[in-house]
Design a protein around this motif. Structure first.
Motif, mmCIF file in Angstrom:
data_model
loop_
_atom_site.group_PDB
_atom_site.id
_atom_site.type_symbol
_atom_site.label_atom_id
_atom_site.label_comp_id
_atom_site.label_asym_id
_atom_site.label_seq_id
_atom_site.Cartn_x
_atom_site.Cartn_y
_atom_site.Cartn_z
ATOM 1 N N ARG A 129 0.794 -1.223 0.000
ATOM 2 C CA ARG A 129 0.000 0.000 0.000
ATOM 3 C C ARG A 129 0.834 1.284 0.000
ATOM 4 N NH1 ARG A 129 -5.235 -0.561 0.482
ATOM 5 N NH2 ARG A 129 -6.105 -2.540 1.152
ATOM 6 N N ILE A 130 2.136 1.195 0.187
ATOM 7 C CA ILE A 130 2.964 2.403 0.290
ATOM 8 C C ILE A 130 4.295 2.192 -0.417
ATOM 9 C CG2 ILE A 130 4.115 4.036 1.838
ATOM 10 C CD1 ILE A 130 2.123 3.220 4.037
ATOM 11 N N ASN A 134 3.724 7.392 -2.380
ATOM 12 C CA ASN A 134 2.565 6.921 -3.126
ATOM 13 C C ASN A 134 1.798 5.944 -2.243
ATOM 14 O OD1 ASN A 134 0.749 5.949 -5.043
ATOM 15 N ND2 ASN A 134 2.285 4.792 -6.177
ATOM 16 N N VAL A 135 0.495 6.196 -2.038
ATOM 17 C CA VAL A 135 -0.295 5.340 -1.152
ATOM 18 C C VAL A 135 -1.569 4.846 -1.828
ATOM 19 C CG1 VAL A 135 0.554 6.576 0.878
ATOM 20 C CG2 VAL A 135 -1.656 7.179 -0.090
ATOM 21 N N ALA A 177 -4.375 7.177 -3.676
ATOM 22 C CA ALA A 177 -5.807 7.010 -3.453
ATOM 23 C C ALA A 177 -6.002 6.850 -1.949
ATOM 24 C CB ALA A 177 -6.309 5.784 -4.204
ATOM 25 N N PHE A 178 -6.581 7.864 -1.335
ATOM 26 C CA PHE A 178 -6.758 7.835 0.114
ATOM 27 C C PHE A 178 -8.101 7.258 0.532
ATOM 28 C CE2 PHE A 178 -3.370 10.822 -0.448
ATOM 29 C CZ PHE A 178 -2.501 10.441 0.550
ATOM 30 N N GLU A 217 -10.863 11.467 8.703
ATOM 31 C CA GLU A 217 -10.343 11.879 10.008
ATOM 32 C C GLU A 217 -8.950 11.308 10.243
ATOM 33 O OE1 GLU A 217 -13.399 10.722 12.736
ATOM 34 O OE2 GLU A 217 -14.756 12.311 12.057
ATOM 35 N N LEU A 218 -8.743 10.046 9.863
ATOM 36 C CA LEU A 218 -7.409 9.450 9.999
ATOM 37 C C LEU A 218 -6.391 10.203 9.148
ATOM 38 C CD1 LEU A 218 -8.403 5.674 9.911
ATOM 39 C CD2 LEU A 218 -7.427 6.892 11.867
ATOM 40 N N LEU A 219 -6.766 10.550 7.940
ATOM 41 C CA LEU A 219 -5.872 11.290 7.052
ATOM 42 C C LEU A 219 -5.568 12.675 7.605
ATOM 43 C CD1 LEU A 219 -4.294 11.598 4.425
ATOM 44 C CD2 LEU A 219 -6.447 12.210 3.299
#
Length: 181
Positions: A86-87, A104-105, A142-143, A171-173
């Motif tokens: 994912r990262i 990049n995530v 892509a979050f 909220e996490l972001l």
């Protein structure tokens, strides 16, 4: 970006992507949901693709990649680093001997367990915290998050044109962003 042996399409789907990135004059692209297993790189006519995905025997999900123009890729001091499926990170030295770190995530979607989402954002926080303070930081991907419109609370983060309320992923972001990077 790769097709199965059962399809009638070419095995390498990077070639048309390579051409489209060239037509749109994109030097570095952060790609998600690439369907590439394991970790590796592939050189096309105009771009080199670096990816990180799950092992071949795992269910296909996540997977991130960078597509970097070949002349830039050949000058990299180090290859992009796949932290997880994912990262991925990439550190580039500019012509002025300054560095840019690109992350990049591909964040877990809302239907993933909270533990998995929290682990992802915890890992992202650690990676950001270890980026040298003198580097320019670019966070792409892509979050799968909605950050909302609360400009007053998040003024260093949000512009004035957000919509709605933040999702739990949003909220996490936003909390990751509060690290002052």
């Amino acid at each position: 970006m790769l097709d199965t042996d059962l399809g009638d399409r070419p095995h390498r789907r990077t070639a048309p992507i390579d051409l489209e990135l060239e037509n749109t004059n994109i030097d570095i692209a952060a790609l998600q949901e690439t369907r590439l297993s394991g970790e590796g790189q592939l050189r096309e006519a105009r771009r080199t693709y670096f990816w990180k995905g799950c092992p071949v025997d795992h269910r296909k999900r996540a997977r991130v990649a960078f597509a970097i123009r070949n002349d830039l890729a050949s000058r990299l001091a180090e290859s992009p680093r796949g932290v997880s499926e994912r990262i991925m990170t990439l550190r580039i030295t500019t012509s002025h001997n300054r560095n840019i770190t690109i992350i990049n995530v591909y964040a877990p979607t809302m239907n993933y367990p909270d533990e998995e989402k929290e682990a992802f954002y915890s890992q992202l926080k650690d990676i950001i915290a270890n980026v040298p303070a003198v580097d320019k930081l670019v966070l792409l991907g892509a979050f799968n998050a909605r950050v909302g419109h609360d400009y007053n609370t998040w003024s260093p983060v949000l512009g004035k044109f957000g919509k709605g309320n933040p999702s739990s992923n949003g909220e996490l972001l936003l909390c990751v962003r509060s690290l002052n990077w």
